[in-house]
Write an enzyme that holds these catalytic residues in place. Structure first.
Site, PDB file in Angstrom:
ATOM      1  N   SER A 128     -13.419  22.948  13.471  1.00  0.00           N
ATOM      2  CA  SER A 128     -13.232  21.495  13.388  1.00  0.00           C
ATOM      3  C   SER A 128     -13.176  20.923  14.795  1.00  0.00           C
ATOM      4  O   SER A 128     -12.759  21.600  15.741  1.00  0.00           O
ATOM      5  CB  SER A 128     -11.917  21.182  12.664  1.00  0.00           C
ATOM      6  OG  SER A 128     -11.585  19.805  12.771  1.00  0.00           O
TER       7      SER A 128
ATOM      8  N   TYR B  50      -2.895  22.084  12.059  1.00  0.00           N
ATOM      9  CA  TYR B  50      -4.264  22.368  11.608  1.00  0.00           C
ATOM     10  C   TYR B  50      -5.183  22.522  12.823  1.00  0.00           C
ATOM     11  O   TYR B  50      -6.015  23.441  12.873  1.00  0.00           O
ATOM     12  CB  TYR B  50      -4.743  21.236  10.708  1.00  0.00           C
ATOM     13  CG  TYR B  50      -6.215  21.272  10.360  1.00  0.00           C
ATOM     14  CD1 TYR B  50      -6.685  22.114   9.361  1.00  0.00           C
ATOM     15  CD2 TYR B  50      -7.129  20.441  11.017  1.00  0.00           C
ATOM     16  CE1 TYR B  50      -8.041  22.136   9.030  1.00  0.00           C
ATOM     17  CE2 TYR B  50      -8.473  20.455  10.690  1.00  0.00           C
ATOM     18  CZ  TYR B  50      -8.930  21.300   9.698  1.00  0.00           C
ATOM     19  OH  TYR B  50     -10.261  21.319   9.375  1.00  0.00           O
TER      20      TYR B  50
END
Length: 263
Positions: free
Chosen positions: A158, A172
């Site tokens: 990501s 995250y």
């Protein structure tokens, strides 16, 4: 034509069909990737955790695109279940030549100081341990040192890995930075054994993950700060993954490919 170009052309003409395992393959980027790979001639093993109906829809789409499909319910944090997934795919579709480590979770959006330890633990287990376990089994399937014929792994990371995601999900972001570190390490360790390893770093993409975070409109809100002024589509990430798995990327390993609209 150079000797390397001749080798690649000959391999493409003589190679058996490719078989790729896609974790988190029931929805979103995973589902789009499964269908995209089917169009490129891959048989696809679809790992999913809970939503059997979504996985079945993906399998149907894979078959409609000309590929074979196997669905398998599993938890990527469970070593035995990861092994069972790869074994099932190999027995039903043939030797595994690729893996897309896509399964991942975020937890709810919020400030770091308000994030429960249980959420941090589960996100880390799925995103880091789960990716490590799947990549390890994939290497064992494909590495020439283990009797394999080589292959490629793509980890779905990501943009958060480098942006940090303050105020949303720092935990995250940290887990995805770990995925990128794994990508570099495995590419160096197993390149000599015929296994290429890369990652993609999606930006804000139109998937159901945003609703799971607690903000269904988040992808469009994020688009305001994206140079291309729109969120991405799962298929756009799938195209990048398919390229990294293809012979066209035969000299690409240890790379982080950003698919983010310019972020």
């Amino acid at each position: 034509m150079s000797p390397e170009q001749e080798r690649r052309a000959g391999a493409a003409a003589q190679a058996p069909g490719r078989v790729t395992v896609v974790t988190g393959g029931g929805r979103g980027i995973g589902a789009a990737t499964a269908v995209r790979l089917a169009r490129a001639g891959h048989g696809v093993g679809i790992g999913y955790e809970r939503d059997a109906e979504a996985a079945a829809r993906t399998a149907t789409a894979v078959r409609e695109a000309g590929g074979e499909a196997v669905t398998f319910r599993m938890d990527v944090t469970d070593e035995d279940q990861v092994d069972a997934l790869f074994t099932e795919v190999r027995e039903r579709l043939g030797p595994v030549t690729g893996a897309v480590c896509n399964a991942g979770i975020t937890g709810r959006l919020g400030r770091f100081t308000e994030t429960p330890a249980a959420v941090m633990r589960r996100v880390t287990e799925v995103n880091v341990l789960g990716t490590l376990l799947c990549a390890r089994r994939a290497v064992r399937e494909m590495s020439t040192a283990y009797g394999g014929g080589g292959g490629a792994i793509v980890a779905v990371s990501s943009c958060a890995a480098t942006l940090g995601s303050p105020g949303e999900y720092v935990h995250y972001a940290a887990s995805k930075a770990a995925v990128d570190a794994m990508t570099v390490g495995l590419a160096k360790e197993y390149g000599p054994e015929g296994v290429r390893v890369n990652s993609v770093q999606p930006g804000s993409v139109l998937t159901g993950m945003h609703a799971a975070m607690g903000d269904p409109d988040r992808a469009w809100k994020k688009a305001e700060g994206t140079p291309l002024r729109r969120p991405g589509e799962p298929e756009e990430v799938a195209d990048a993954i398919a390229w990294l798995l293809s012979d066209e990327a035969s000299f690409t390993s240890g790379a982080m490919l950003r698919v983010s609209g310019g972020l």
